[in-house]
Design a protein around this motif. Structure first.
Motif, PDB file in Angstrom:
ATOM      1  N   ARG A 114       0.838  -1.202   0.000  1.00 57.69           N
ATOM      2  CA  ARG A 114       0.000   0.000   0.000  1.00 57.69           C
ATOM      3  C   ARG A 114       0.874   1.254   0.000  1.00 57.69           C
ATOM      4  NH1 ARG A 114      -4.878  -1.402   4.343  1.00 57.69           N
ATOM      5  NH2 ARG A 114      -5.639  -3.249   3.254  1.00 57.69           N
ATOM      6  N   LEU A 115       1.894   1.261   0.827  1.00 59.52           N
ATOM      7  CA  LEU A 115       2.781   2.427   0.889  1.00 59.52           C
ATOM      8  C   LEU A 115       3.522   2.634  -0.428  1.00 59.52           C
ATOM      9  CD1 LEU A 115       4.096   1.993   4.528  1.00 59.52           C
ATOM     10  CD2 LEU A 115       2.699   3.892   3.670  1.00 59.52           C
ATOM     11  N   ALA A 116       3.877   1.558  -1.093  1.00 59.65           N
ATOM     12  CA  ALA A 116       4.567   1.666  -2.380  1.00 59.65           C
ATOM     13  C   ALA A 116       3.658   2.276  -3.451  1.00 59.65           C
ATOM     14  CB  ALA A 116       5.061   0.292  -2.831  1.00 59.65           C
ATOM     15  N   HIS A 117       2.348   2.017  -3.362  1.00 60.16           N
ATOM     16  CA  HIS A 117       1.412   2.474  -4.388  1.00 60.16           C
ATOM     17  C   HIS A 117       0.678   3.771  -4.048  1.00 60.16           C
ATOM     18  CE1 HIS A 117       1.931  -1.656  -5.888  1.00 60.16           C
ATOM     19  NE2 HIS A 117       1.656  -1.104  -7.054  1.00 60.16           N
ATOM     20  N   TYR A 118       0.438   4.016  -2.754  1.00 58.90           N
ATOM     21  CA  TYR A 118      -0.354   5.210  -2.436  1.00 58.90           C
ATOM     22  C   TYR A 118      -0.090   5.752  -1.033  1.00 58.90           C
ATOM     23  CZ  TYR A 118      -3.573   1.571  -0.642  1.00 58.90           C
ATOM     24  OH  TYR A 118      -4.120   0.489  -0.012  1.00 58.90           O
ATOM     25  N   ALA A 119       1.161   5.991  -0.719  1.00 58.84           N
ATOM     26  CA  ALA A 119       1.530   6.549   0.592  1.00 58.84           C
ATOM     27  C   ALA A 119       0.863   7.902   0.830  1.00 58.84           C
ATOM     28  CB  ALA A 119       3.053   6.690   0.707  1.00 58.84           C
ATOM     29  N   ASN A 120       0.587   8.634  -0.235  1.00 63.20           N
ATOM     30  CA  ASN A 120      -0.056   9.946  -0.095  1.00 63.20           C
ATOM     31  C   ASN A 120      -1.550   9.836   0.220  1.00 63.20           C
ATOM     32  OD1 ASN A 120      -0.366   8.931  -2.740  1.00 63.20           O
ATOM     33  ND2 ASN A 120      -0.821  10.954  -3.547  1.00 63.20           N
ATOM     34  N   HIS A 121      -2.051   8.621   0.335  1.00 56.72           N
ATOM     35  CA  HIS A 121      -3.440   8.388   0.745  1.00 56.72           C
ATOM     36  C   HIS A 121      -3.482   7.677   2.098  1.00 56.72           C
ATOM     37  CE1 HIS A 121      -5.226   9.918  -2.945  1.00 56.72           C
ATOM     38  NE2 HIS A 121      -4.158   9.411  -3.527  1.00 56.72           N
ATOM     39  N   PHE A 122      -2.447   7.918   2.886  1.00 53.73           N
ATOM     40  CA  PHE A 122      -2.381   7.550   4.302  1.00 53.73           C
ATOM     41  C   PHE A 122      -2.323   8.864   5.061  1.00 53.73           C
ATOM     42  CE2 PHE A 122      -1.102   3.421   2.906  1.00 53.73           C
ATOM     43  CZ  PHE A 122      -1.143   2.564   3.989  1.00 53.73           C
ATOM     44  N   TRP A 123      -3.197   9.028   6.015  1.00 43.74           N
ATOM     45  CA  TRP A 123      -3.184  10.209   6.872  1.00 43.74           C
ATOM     46  C   TRP A 123      -2.801   9.739   8.266  1.00 43.74           C
ATOM     47  CZ3 TRP A 123      -6.640   9.059   3.093  1.00 43.74           C
ATOM     48  CH2 TRP A 123      -6.741   9.969   2.039  1.00 43.74           C
ATOM     49  N   LEU A 124      -1.664  10.217   8.756  1.00 48.33           N
ATOM     50  CA  LEU A 124      -1.112   9.776  10.042  1.00 48.33           C
ATOM     51  C   LEU A 124      -1.218  10.900  11.062  1.00 48.33           C
ATOM     52  CD1 LEU A 124       2.264   8.173   8.840  1.00 48.33           C
ATOM     53  CD2 LEU A 124      -0.018   7.139   8.856  1.00 48.33           C
ATOM     54  N   LEU A 125      -1.543  10.536  12.297  1.00 51.80           N
ATOM     55  CA  LEU A 125      -1.600  11.501  13.386  1.00 51.80           C
ATOM     56  C   LEU A 125      -0.645  11.031  14.482  1.00 51.80           C
ATOM     57  CD1 LEU A 125      -4.628  13.290  14.875  1.00 51.80           C
ATOM     58  CD2 LEU A 125      -2.991  12.204  16.393  1.00 51.80           C
ATOM     59  N   PHE A 126       0.295  11.901  14.813  1.00 51.08           N
ATOM     60  CA  PHE A 126       1.283  11.601  15.843  1.00 51.08           C
ATOM     61  C   PHE A 126       0.995  12.423  17.087  1.00 51.08           C
ATOM     62  CE2 PHE A 126       3.245  10.467  11.901  1.00 51.08           C
ATOM     63  CZ  PHE A 126       3.999   9.340  12.191  1.00 51.08           C
ATOM     64  N   GLU A 127       1.126  11.795  18.229  1.00 49.62           N
ATOM     65  CA  GLU A 127       0.988  12.458  19.521  1.00 49.62           C
ATOM     66  C   GLU A 127       2.306  12.253  20.262  1.00 49.62           C
ATOM     67  OE1 GLU A 127      -2.561  12.333  22.554  1.00 49.62           O
ATOM     68  OE2 GLU A 127      -1.308  10.558  22.824  1.00 49.62           O
ATOM     69  N   ASP A 128       2.973  13.338  20.587  1.00 52.25           N
ATOM     70  CA  ASP A 128       4.278  13.277  21.259  1.00 52.25           C
ATOM     71  C   ASP A 128       5.251  12.347  20.530  1.00 52.25           C
ATOM     72  OD1 ASP A 128       3.368  15.020  23.280  1.00 52.25           O
ATOM     73  OD2 ASP A 128       2.502  13.330  24.390  1.00 52.25           O
ATOM     74  N   GLY A 129       5.245  12.429  19.194  1.00 59.43           N
ATOM     75  CA  GLY A 129       6.174  11.655  18.378  1.00 59.43           C
ATOM     76  C   GLY A 129       5.770  10.219  18.121  1.00 59.43           C
ATOM     77  N   GLU A 130       4.664   9.754  18.700  1.00 58.89           N
ATOM     78  CA  GLU A 130       4.199   8.370  18.519  1.00 58.89           C
ATOM     79  C   GLU A 130       2.985   8.356  17.599  1.00 58.89           C
ATOM     80  OE1 GLU A 130       2.534   4.623  21.189  1.00 58.89           O
ATOM     81  OE2 GLU A 130       2.093   6.649  21.841  1.00 58.89           O
ATOM     82  N   LEU A 131       2.950   7.387  16.666  1.00 54.10           N
ATOM     83  CA  LEU A 131       1.781   7.233  15.815  1.00 54.10           C
ATOM     84  C   LEU A 131       0.607   6.808  16.686  1.00 54.10           C
ATOM     85  CD1 LEU A 131       0.535   7.273  12.985  1.00 54.10           C
ATOM     86  CD2 LEU A 131       1.183   4.862  12.765  1.00 54.10           C
ATOM     87  N   ALA A 132      -0.413   7.656  16.753  1.00 57.36           N
ATOM     88  CA  ALA A 132      -1.582   7.390  17.597  1.00 57.36           C
ATOM     89  C   ALA A 132      -2.790   6.966  16.773  1.00 57.36           C
ATOM     90  CB  ALA A 132      -1.932   8.637  18.408  1.00 57.36           C
ATOM     91  N   ALA A 133      -2.851   7.405  15.503  1.00 55.31           N
ATOM     92  CA  ALA A 133      -4.011   7.107  14.671  1.00 55.31           C
ATOM     93  C   ALA A 133      -3.635   7.239  13.201  1.00 55.31           C
ATOM     94  CB  ALA A 133      -5.161   8.050  15.004  1.00 55.31           C
ATOM     95  N   PHE A 134      -4.341   6.496  12.354  1.00 62.67           N
ATOM     96  CA  PHE A 134      -4.177   6.680  10.912  1.00 62.67           C
ATOM     97  C   PHE A 134      -5.419   6.229  10.171  1.00 62.67           C
ATOM     98  CE2 PHE A 134      -2.646   2.289  11.160  1.00 62.67           C
ATOM     99  CZ  PHE A 134      -3.103   1.701   9.987  1.00 62.67           C
ATOM    100  N   VAL A 135      -5.569   6.786   8.967  1.00 61.94           N
ATOM    101  CA  VAL A 135      -6.623   6.443   8.021  1.00 61.94           C
ATOM    102  C   VAL A 135      -5.925   6.170   6.702  1.00 61.94           C
ATOM    103  CG1 VAL A 135      -8.581   7.388   6.711  1.00 61.94           C
ATOM    104  CG2 VAL A 135      -8.405   7.815   9.176  1.00 61.94           C
ATOM    105  N   ASP A 136      -6.360   5.122   5.986  1.00 60.92           N
ATOM    106  CA  ASP A 136      -5.740   4.842   4.693  1.00 60.92           C
ATOM    107  C   ASP A 136      -6.764   4.276   3.717  1.00 60.92           C
ATOM    108  OD1 ASP A 136      -5.595   2.138   6.101  1.00 60.92           O
ATOM    109  OD2 ASP A 136      -4.779   1.588   4.153  1.00 60.92           O
ATOM    110  N   GLY A 137      -6.446   4.409   2.443  1.00 61.87           N
ATOM    111  CA  GLY A 137      -7.268   3.841   1.384  1.00 61.87           C
ATOM    112  C   GLY A 137      -6.792   4.346   0.038  1.00 61.87           C
ATOM    113  N   PHE A 138      -7.228   3.675  -1.027  1.00 63.15           N
ATOM    114  CA  PHE A 138      -6.776   4.122  -2.344  1.00 63.15           C
ATOM    115  C   PHE A 138      -7.906   4.710  -3.165  1.00 63.15           C
ATOM    116  CE2 PHE A 138      -6.834  -0.484  -4.250  1.00 63.15           C
ATOM    117  CZ  PHE A 138      -8.128  -0.346  -4.717  1.00 63.15           C
ATOM    118  N   CYS A 139      -7.552   5.142  -4.375  1.00 62.36           N
ATOM    119  CA  CYS A 139      -8.519   5.752  -5.283  1.00 62.36           C
ATOM    120  C   CYS A 139      -8.814   4.800  -6.439  1.00 62.36           C
ATOM    121  CB  CYS A 139      -7.981   7.067  -5.826  1.00 62.36           C
ATOM    122  SG  CYS A 139      -7.673   8.257  -4.517  1.00 62.36           S
TER     123      CYS A 139
END
Length: 160
Positions: free
Chosen positions: A36-61
């Protein structure tokens, strides 16, 4: 709080959050996320809290209007010019829930899809979450044809 798109270096953190948020039958593997990251990393939305990944949303078009099980497994089906932004996962670490992180990321995905000229977004969810996505403007289209993870899913669509 930091929000950004993903890069391959985020793979271990993404896989760890997914494993904590979903049962094994439903969770994507690190190998699937690498594709997924190789094909559509720009369609992953990551949220970091104090430098740690706390949440993400992903999907393709895609131009395909309904979310199918094949889409989860084959990242190469991504079409950057596709009319629909699919959402495959909405993940928040259990200890970080009820802080609005998922909603913040979904609103960013919605804004990005609108800015990119898409028709809208499509996701599937369990019955207990239909009301959550409805408050963001998604409409329940009924039980999905997806049997991903052996679960009954409802297809939800937000059309611009």
């Amino acid at each position: 709080m930091e929000i950004r798109n993903a890069a391959l270096k985020d793979l271990p953190a993404i896989a760890a959050v997914e494993a904590e948020c979903f049962p094994a039958a439903e969770a994507a593997t690190a190998e699937e996320f690498a594709g997924r990251l190789a094909h559509y990393a720009n369609h992953f939305w990551l949220l970091f809290e104090d430098g740690e990944l706390a949440a993400f949303v992903d999907g393709f078009c895609t131009d395909t209007p309904d979310l199918t099980d094949e889409m989860y497994a084959d990242a190469a089906l991504h079409d950057e010019a596709g009319a629909w932004q699919m959402i495959f996962g909405v993940n928040t670490l259990p200890r970080c829930r009820r802080r609005g992180y998922a909603e913040t990321l979904l609103r960013q995905a919605i804004a990005d899809a609108r800015a990119q000229g898409r028709k809208g977004l499509v996701l599937t969810c369990k019955d207990r979450l239909v009301h959550y996505y409805a408050k963001l403007g998604f409409v329940n289209e009924g039980v999905s044809g997806s049997t991903h993870g052996g679960v009954v899913w409802h297809q939800m669509r937000l059309t611009f």
